[in-house]
Design a protein around this motif. Structure first.
Motif, PDB file in Angstrom:
ATOM      1  N   PRO A  20      54.283  43.076  47.031  1.00 37.48           N
ATOM      2  CA  PRO A  20      53.025  42.553  46.662  1.00 37.48           C
ATOM      3  C   PRO A  20      52.089  43.940  46.982  1.00 37.48           C
ATOM      4  N   PRO A  21      51.091  44.152  46.168  1.00 38.32           N
ATOM      5  CA  PRO A  21      50.256  45.208  46.443  1.00 38.32           C
ATOM      6  C   PRO A  21      49.456  44.964  47.381  1.00 38.32           C
ATOM      7  N   PRO A  22      49.067  46.010  48.227  1.00 36.49           N
ATOM      8  CA  PRO A  22      48.368  46.203  49.602  1.00 36.49           C
ATOM      9  C   PRO A  22      47.050  45.692  49.175  1.00 36.49           C
ATOM     10  N   THR A  23      46.404  44.889  50.219  1.00 38.70           N
ATOM     11  CA  THR A  23      45.132  44.410  49.852  1.00 38.70           C
ATOM     12  C   THR A  23      44.367  44.518  51.279  1.00 38.70           C
ATOM     13  N   ILE A  24      42.991  44.034  51.386  1.00 38.15           N
ATOM     14  CA  ILE A  24      42.284  43.999  52.156  1.00 38.15           C
ATOM     15  C   ILE A  24      41.669  42.561  52.291  1.00 38.15           C
ATOM     16  N   ALA A  25      41.090  42.190  53.434  1.00 37.67           N
ATOM     17  CA  ALA A  25      40.088  40.916  53.395  1.00 37.67           C
ATOM     18  C   ALA A  25      39.385  40.904  52.334  1.00 37.67           C
ATOM     19  N   PRO A  26      39.044  40.093  51.308  1.00 42.74           N
ATOM     20  CA  PRO A  26      38.275  39.863  50.503  1.00 42.74           C
ATOM     21  C   PRO A  26      36.844  39.894  51.036  1.00 42.74           C
ATOM     22  N   ALA A  27      35.880  40.529  50.168  1.00 36.55           N
ATOM     23  CA  ALA A  27      34.732  40.293  50.511  1.00 36.55           C
ATOM     24  C   ALA A  27      34.004  38.923  49.934  1.00 36.55           C
ATOM     25  N   GLU A  28      33.162  38.715  50.546  1.00 36.27           N
ATOM     26  CA  GLU A  28      32.316  37.362  50.018  1.00 36.27           C
ATOM     27  C   GLU A  28      30.820  37.505  50.111  1.00 36.27           C
ATOM     28  N   ALA A  29      30.260  36.500  49.368  1.00 42.40           N
ATOM     29  CA  ALA A  29      28.679  36.553  49.484  1.00 42.40           C
ATOM     30  C   ALA A  29      28.393  36.379  51.186  1.00 42.40           C
ATOM     31  N   ALA A  30      27.091  37.023  51.568  1.00 42.40           N
ATOM     32  CA  ALA A  30      26.456  36.614  52.830  1.00 42.40           C
ATOM     33  C   ALA A  30      26.130  35.350  52.695  1.00 42.40           C
ATOM     34  N   VAL A  31      26.029  34.736  54.022  1.00 46.53           N
ATOM     35  CA  VAL A  31      25.466  33.255  54.347  1.00 46.53           C
ATOM     36  C   VAL A  31      23.978  33.583  54.327  1.00 46.53           C
ATOM     37  N   SER A  32      23.134  33.230  53.254  1.00 47.75           N
ATOM     38  CA  SER A  32      21.819  33.228  53.278  1.00 47.75           C
ATOM     39  C   SER A  32      20.837  32.575  54.341  1.00 47.75           C
ATOM     40  N   PRO A  33      19.857  33.027  54.632  1.00 49.90           N
ATOM     41  CA  PRO A  33      19.125  32.465  55.824  1.00 49.90           C
ATOM     42  C   PRO A  33      18.003  31.446  55.160  1.00 49.90           C
ATOM     43  N   PRO A  34      17.503  30.679  55.851  1.00 45.01           N
ATOM     44  CA  PRO A  34      16.478  29.882  54.970  1.00 45.01           C
ATOM     45  C   PRO A  34      15.330  30.784  54.152  1.00 45.01           C
ATOM     46  N   THR A  35      14.958  30.093  53.192  1.00 41.56           N
ATOM     47  CA  THR A  35      13.852  31.020  52.596  1.00 41.56           C
ATOM     48  C   THR A  35      12.456  31.118  53.449  1.00 41.56           C
ATOM     49  N   ASN A  36      12.164  32.495  53.319  1.00 43.18           N
ATOM     50  CA  ASN A  36      10.794  32.528  54.040  1.00 43.18           C
ATOM     51  C   ASN A  36       9.420  32.791  53.008  1.00 43.18           C
ATOM     52  N   LYS A  37       9.852  32.827  51.668  1.00 43.95           N
ATOM     53  CA  LYS A  37       8.802  32.533  50.738  1.00 43.95           C
ATOM     54  C   LYS A  37       9.027  31.830  49.669  1.00 43.95           C
ATOM     55  N   PRO A  38       7.963  31.350  48.935  1.00 39.07           N
ATOM     56  CA  PRO A  38       8.114  30.381  48.046  1.00 39.07           C
ATOM     57  C   PRO A  38       9.118  31.030  46.599  1.00 39.07           C
ATOM     58  N   PRO A  39       9.915  30.487  46.150  1.00 35.20           N
ATOM     59  CA  PRO A  39      10.887  30.858  45.201  1.00 35.20           C
ATOM     60  C   PRO A  39       9.802  31.284  43.736  1.00 35.20           C
ATOM     61  N   ALA A  40      10.158  32.076  43.193  1.00 37.11           N
ATOM     62  CA  ALA A  40       9.226  32.385  42.250  1.00 37.11           C
ATOM     63  C   ALA A  40       9.649  31.325  40.802  1.00 37.11           C
ATOM     64  N   GLY A  41       8.456  31.092  39.849  1.00 35.75           N
ATOM     65  CA  GLY A  41       9.324  30.159  38.898  1.00 35.75           C
ATOM     66  C   GLY A  41       9.012  28.638  39.401  1.00 35.75           C
ATOM     67  N   VAL A  42       9.799  27.823  38.828  1.00 38.75           N
ATOM     68  CA  VAL A  42      10.218  26.395  39.018  1.00 38.75           C
ATOM     69  C   VAL A  42      11.534  26.134  39.550  1.00 38.75           C
ATOM     70  N   VAL A  43      11.835  25.350  40.454  1.00 42.03           N
ATOM     71  CA  VAL A  43      13.069  24.986  40.925  1.00 42.03           C
ATOM     72  C   VAL A  43      13.439  23.616  40.438  1.00 42.03           C
ATOM     73  N   ARG A  44      14.487  23.345  39.848  1.00 41.22           N
ATOM     74  CA  ARG A  44      14.999  22.072  39.242  1.00 41.22           C
ATOM     75  C   ARG A  44      16.031  21.697  40.080  1.00 41.22           C
ATOM     76  N   PRO A  45      16.216  20.382  40.544  1.00 40.51           N
ATOM     77  CA  PRO A  45      17.142  19.796  41.388  1.00 40.51           C
ATOM     78  C   PRO A  45      18.544  19.858  40.557  1.00 40.51           C
ATOM     79  N   ILE A  46      19.605  20.017  41.334  1.00 37.44           N
ATOM     80  CA  ILE A  46      21.159  19.917  40.851  1.00 37.44           C
ATOM     81  C   ILE A  46      21.852  19.418  41.798  1.00 37.44           C
ATOM     82  N   ALA A  47      23.001  18.580  41.591  1.00 37.96           N
ATOM     83  CA  ALA A  47      23.832  17.997  42.582  1.00 37.96           C
ATOM     84  C   ALA A  47      24.937  18.900  42.683  1.00 37.96           C
ATOM     85  N   GLY A  48      25.246  19.082  43.968  1.00 40.05           N
ATOM     86  CA  GLY A  48      26.452  20.021  44.410  1.00 40.05           C
ATOM     87  C   GLY A  48      26.215  21.424  44.487  1.00 40.05           C
TER      88      GLY A  48
END
Length: 329
Positions: A20-48
């Motif tokens: 098998p090809p040599p590998t490293i631990a795959p990178a992932e997205a950082a766990v984002s903190p709670p927002t401290n600024k209102p998001p630009a534009g409009v936010v629409r809800p979505i499930a999941g």
């Protein structure tokens, strides 16, 4: 420097095909903190929690894949106006692509789903001889052929809706796929590599390392392949004929979400809940705009006709809609 796939992206050995090809631990997205600024534009809800998104110009709709590991996946269709609609899939799904003509394709174990975006109809298409294959990635080539990637490191190029025309198994895992013309581009997070697969589907043309920990990739209308080096805090820009690193630009704070457009390249920063639009025209990315986002801005999509940027949360914080995101066009 180009690295030919005969030696992969690692050193050659006498039994390279057996190990098998040599590998490293795959990178992932950082766990984002709670927002401290209102998001630009409009936010629409979505499930999941969103896994994959695309914008379908034929229906002027954002399409969001929200896999549920505990059960069937859901595709949510959000038109520019009016209420969204949830379309349940019969089973879990892992990735999604579209044809820009009203259909979305979602990979699943043993095959893929075809979703009629306007009508909400779903059809499961099995891939012949692959009942137990865990498909993890999917892309659609310019000629209409689908390309599927698997958890055990194979790329399957279909010759019809159900038949495998070519198989190439040289990766640790196929984490993402895109297509530029009839060339498929593979992202392997464990090898932090990008590889081009020729039109036959049976040959890897070139392979290159992709930073310190690549996580996502996208294409843009100019024929570029965009890669987020999340661990290395950089945006990587590749050409595909041949595969070549054209630009490497520092983007701090764990870049992850990507979207290409005719004017700007969009990159999200997951540790600061921001999205930035870069102009790549001069050969050196130039920041043009930045916006505060919803928490965990993992997925981006862009509507060229209206200039609308969609930022989709990976933590359930909704879909952010930023109209005229790039400014004057």
């Amino acid at each position: 420097m180009l690295v030919f796939i005969g030696c992969g992206v690692t050193a050659c050995t006498s039994d390279a095909t057996d190990a098998p090809p040599p590998t490293i631990a795959p990178a992932e997205a950082a766990v984002s903190p709670p927002t401290n600024k209102p998001p630009a534009g409009v936010v629409r809800p979505i499930a999941g929690h969103a896994k994959s998104v695309l914008f379908d110009p034929a229906t002027a709709s954002l399409v969001v894949l929200g896999p549920d590991k505990a059960g069937p996946a859901v595709v949510t269709v959000l038109p520019a106006k009016g209420l969204g609609r949830a379309v349940s899939l019969p089973a879990a799904a892992t990735a999604m692509t579209g044809d820009n003509s009203g259909h979305a394709y979602a990979s699943t174990r043993g095959g893929y789903f075809v979703v009629d975006i306007a009508q909400g109809r779903v059809n499961r298409v099995p891939v012949e001889g692959q009942d137990g294959t865990e498909f993890t990635a999917i892309a659609r080539r310019a000629d209409g052929r689908l390309v599927l990637g698997s958890a055990d490191g194979a790329v399957y190029t279909l010759s019809s809706d159900t038949a495998v025309g070519a198989e190439l198994k040289i990766f640790a895992r196929v984490d993402a796929l895109v297509a530029q013309g009839n060339t498929a581009v593979v992202l392997d997070r464990g090898q932090t590599s990008v590889t081009t697969v020729d039109a036959s589907g049976s040959k890897a043309e070139h392979a290159l390392r992709a930073g310190e920990g690549a996580t996502t990739l996208a294409v843009d209308p100019a024929g570029r392949v965009l890669v987020a080096d999340t661990r290395g805090d950089a945006l990587l820009v590749f050409g595909t004929d041949p595969l070549m690193l054209r630009q490497r630009y520092p983007v701090r704070d764990a870049p992850y979400g990507l979207a290409g457009s005719t004017r700007l390249t969009w990159v999200s920063q997951t540790t600061t809940n921001m999205v930035i639009g870069y102009d790549l025209a001069t050969g050196i990315p130039v920041e043009k705009v930045r916006y505060p986002t919803v928490q965990q801005p993992n997925s981006l999509a862009y509507d060229e006709a209206s200039g609308t940027l969609y930022v989709v949360s990976g933590s359930g914080a909704g879909v952010q809609v930023i109209t005229d995101a790039g400014g004057a066009r």
